[in-house]
Write a protein that holds these residues in place. Structure first.
Motif, PDB file in Angstrom:
ATOM      1  N   ASP A   6      -2.955  14.208  -3.478  1.00  0.00           N
ATOM      2  CA  ASP A   6      -3.271  13.251  -2.409  1.00  0.00           C
ATOM      3  C   ASP A   6      -3.210  11.838  -2.999  1.00  0.00           C
ATOM      4  O   ASP A   6      -4.227  11.176  -3.201  1.00  0.00           O
ATOM      5  CB  ASP A   6      -4.667  13.566  -1.858  1.00  0.00           C
ATOM      6  CG  ASP A   6      -5.005  12.741  -0.627  1.00  0.00           C
ATOM      7  OD1 ASP A   6      -4.155  11.949  -0.183  1.00  0.00           O
ATOM      8  OD2 ASP A   6      -6.134  12.875  -0.124  1.00  0.00           O
ATOM      9  N   ASP A   8      -2.263   9.123  -1.749  1.00  0.00           N
ATOM     10  CA  ASP A   8      -2.564   8.032  -0.820  1.00  0.00           C
ATOM     11  C   ASP A   8      -4.055   7.959  -0.485  1.00  0.00           C
ATOM     12  O   ASP A   8      -4.455   7.224   0.411  1.00  0.00           O
ATOM     13  CB  ASP A   8      -1.757   8.190   0.470  1.00  0.00           C
ATOM     14  CG  ASP A   8      -0.262   8.029   0.229  1.00  0.00           C
ATOM     15  OD1 ASP A   8       0.096   7.163  -0.595  1.00  0.00           O
ATOM     16  OD2 ASP A   8       0.522   8.772   0.844  1.00  0.00           O
ATOM     17  N   ARG A   9      -4.880   8.723  -1.215  1.00  0.00           N
ATOM     18  CA  ARG A   9      -6.307   8.743  -0.897  1.00  0.00           C
ATOM     19  C   ARG A   9      -6.955   7.378  -1.113  1.00  0.00           C
ATOM     20  O   ARG A   9      -7.868   6.999  -0.389  1.00  0.00           O
ATOM     21  CB  ARG A   9      -7.019   9.803  -1.734  1.00  0.00           C
ATOM     22  CG  ARG A   9      -8.476   9.999  -1.331  1.00  0.00           C
ATOM     23  CD  ARG A   9      -9.143  11.122  -2.088  1.00  0.00           C
ATOM     24  NE  ARG A   9      -8.503  12.409  -1.824  1.00  0.00           N
ATOM     25  CZ  ARG A   9      -8.953  13.561  -2.321  1.00  0.00           C
ATOM     26  NH1 ARG A   9     -10.019  13.577  -3.094  1.00  0.00           N
ATOM     27  NH2 ARG A   9      -8.331  14.691  -2.050  1.00  0.00           N
ATOM     28  N   THR A  10      -6.483   6.622  -2.091  1.00  0.00           N
ATOM     29  CA  THR A  10      -7.061   5.302  -2.334  1.00  0.00           C
ATOM     30  C   THR A  10      -6.883   4.401  -1.121  1.00  0.00           C
ATOM     31  O   THR A  10      -7.816   3.707  -0.699  1.00  0.00           O
ATOM     32  CB  THR A  10      -6.422   4.652  -3.571  1.00  0.00           C
ATOM     33  OG1 THR A  10      -6.628   5.495  -4.706  1.00  0.00           O
ATOM     34  CG2 THR A  10      -7.042   3.290  -3.843  1.00  0.00           C
ATOM     35  N   ALA A  11      -5.692   4.416  -0.536  1.00  0.00           N
ATOM     36  CA  ALA A  11      -5.446   3.583   0.642  1.00  0.00           C
ATOM     37  C   ALA A  11      -6.279   4.045   1.829  1.00  0.00           C
ATOM     38  O   ALA A  11      -6.723   3.238   2.645  1.00  0.00           O
ATOM     39  CB  ALA A  11      -3.960   3.608   0.988  1.00  0.00           C
ATOM     40  N   ARG A  12      -6.517   5.351   1.908  1.00  0.00           N
ATOM     41  CA  ARG A  12      -7.226   5.904   3.062  1.00  0.00           C
ATOM     42  C   ARG A  12      -8.740   5.799   2.919  1.00  0.00           C
ATOM     43  O   ARG A  12      -9.453   5.489   3.863  1.00  0.00           O
ATOM     44  CB  ARG A  12      -6.813   7.364   3.239  1.00  0.00           C
ATOM     45  CG  ARG A  12      -7.294   8.003   4.538  1.00  0.00           C
ATOM     46  CD  ARG A  12      -6.740   9.415   4.717  1.00  0.00           C
ATOM     47  NE  ARG A  12      -7.327  10.367   3.778  1.00  0.00           N
ATOM     48  CZ  ARG A  12      -6.694  10.881   2.739  1.00  0.00           C
ATOM     49  NH1 ARG A  12      -5.439  10.529   2.474  1.00  0.00           N
ATOM     50  NH2 ARG A  12      -7.285  11.742   1.944  1.00  0.00           N
ATOM     51  N   ARG A  13      -9.257   6.059   1.698  1.00  0.00           N
ATOM     52  CA  ARG A  13     -10.702   6.151   1.497  1.00  0.00           C
ATOM     53  C   ARG A  13     -11.260   5.075   0.573  1.00  0.00           C
ATOM     54  O   ARG A  13     -12.463   4.902   0.466  1.00  0.00           O
ATOM     55  CB  ARG A  13     -11.063   7.517   0.898  1.00  0.00           C
ATOM     56  CG  ARG A  13     -10.908   8.678   1.843  1.00  0.00           C
ATOM     57  CD  ARG A  13     -11.786   9.836   1.394  1.00  0.00           C
ATOM     58  NE  ARG A  13     -13.193   9.464   1.401  1.00  0.00           N
ATOM     59  CZ  ARG A  13     -14.030   9.627   0.371  1.00  0.00           C
ATOM     60  NH1 ARG A  13     -13.588  10.143  -0.765  1.00  0.00           N
ATOM     61  NH2 ARG A  13     -15.290   9.278   0.466  1.00  0.00           N
ATOM     62  N   GLU A  17      -8.015  10.328  -5.839  1.00  0.00           N
ATOM     63  CA  GLU A  17      -8.266  11.744  -6.087  1.00  0.00           C
ATOM     64  C   GLU A  17      -8.513  11.958  -7.575  1.00  0.00           C
ATOM     65  O   GLU A  17      -7.979  11.251  -8.434  1.00  0.00           O
ATOM     66  CB  GLU A  17      -7.059  12.576  -5.646  1.00  0.00           C
ATOM     67  CG  GLU A  17      -7.230  14.071  -5.837  1.00  0.00           C
ATOM     68  CD  GLU A  17      -6.017  14.863  -5.372  1.00  0.00           C
ATOM     69  OE1 GLU A  17      -6.196  16.039  -5.024  1.00  0.00           O
ATOM     70  OE2 GLU A  17      -4.910  14.302  -5.356  1.00  0.00           O
TER      71      GLU A  17
END
Length: 221
Positions: A6, A8-13, A17
């Protein structure tokens, strides 16, 4: 196929990860490391890394930071510029240090300034009292303790900041592999204590980093 990262987790949350190495083969960990090599913009933590996992990561990411005492690797090796409130991590005893270091490094690589205090358990209360000035400067304090698990309650009764209690599997038989300190922390009589799972230094450090984050500019008065 054994992993679907994942990235793109930084951009989302707002936080990346992490890769939990326990239960994975060195070859699987190496394949994950090879994948994240192409995304140096994303901080990747490899947690619960045994020596064979660390060797596999370092073969793909030779400049990764490896803290063998914490069982953790970080890539890229340089943590972000610290921002937000101070996270202080306290280890009740030297035997709790592995989990405390995992918490500290996690919070640091998630962008928080951190300090570590070691061997200040309740068997000698004068030791924790000697660090009150530092503890009272913290936005949040992580307390790692096994045995009777009493230290988080003591700390929470001395400071205004929230306490993240980290029970460890340190202790004799009746500690039941960390269950006794876990239950003690869940029953803390001092308010403001949140408890993570046994030996979960990563979870404690992550929660502390979130608590200590500065609010978004739009949310500031």
């Amino acid at each position: 196929m054994y992993a679907d990262l994942d990235l793109d987790r930084t951009a989302r949350r707002g936080y990346p990860e992490a890769v939990y190495c326990a239960g994975k083969t060195p070859a699987q960990v190496a394949g994950i490391a090879a994948t994240v090599r192409g995304r140096p913009d994303v901080i990747t933590l490899f947690t619960r890394a045994e020596p064979e996992h660390a060797a596999a990561v370092l073969a793909e990411l030779p400049d990764a930071r490896h803290d063998a005492d914490a069982g953790l690797l970080a890539w890229p090796p340089t943590p972000p510029t610290p921002a937000g409130g101070l996270v202080v991590v306290v280890a009740a005893g030297t035997s709790d240090l592995r989990y405390a270091r995992e918490a500290k490094l996690t919070a640091r690589y998630l962008g928080r300034p951190t300090e570590l205090v070691v061997d200040v358990g309740v068997a000698g209360l004068h030791r924790i009292l000697g660090h009150l000035e530092l503890l009272r400067r913290a936005r949040v304090v992580v307390v790692a303790a096994g045995m009777d698990g009493a230290l988080p309650s003591v700390v929470a009764g001395l400071i205004a900041a929230p306490v993240v209690a980290l029970p460890t599997s340190v202790g004799y038989g009746a500690a039941f592999g960390g269950l006794a300190p876990l239950l003690a922390m869940l029953n803390a009589c001092a308010p403001g204590v949140a408890v993570v799972n046994i030996d979960n230094g990563y979870g404690a450090g992550h929660l502390a980093a979130q608590i200590a984050a500065d609010p978004p500019a739009a949310d500031r008065p």
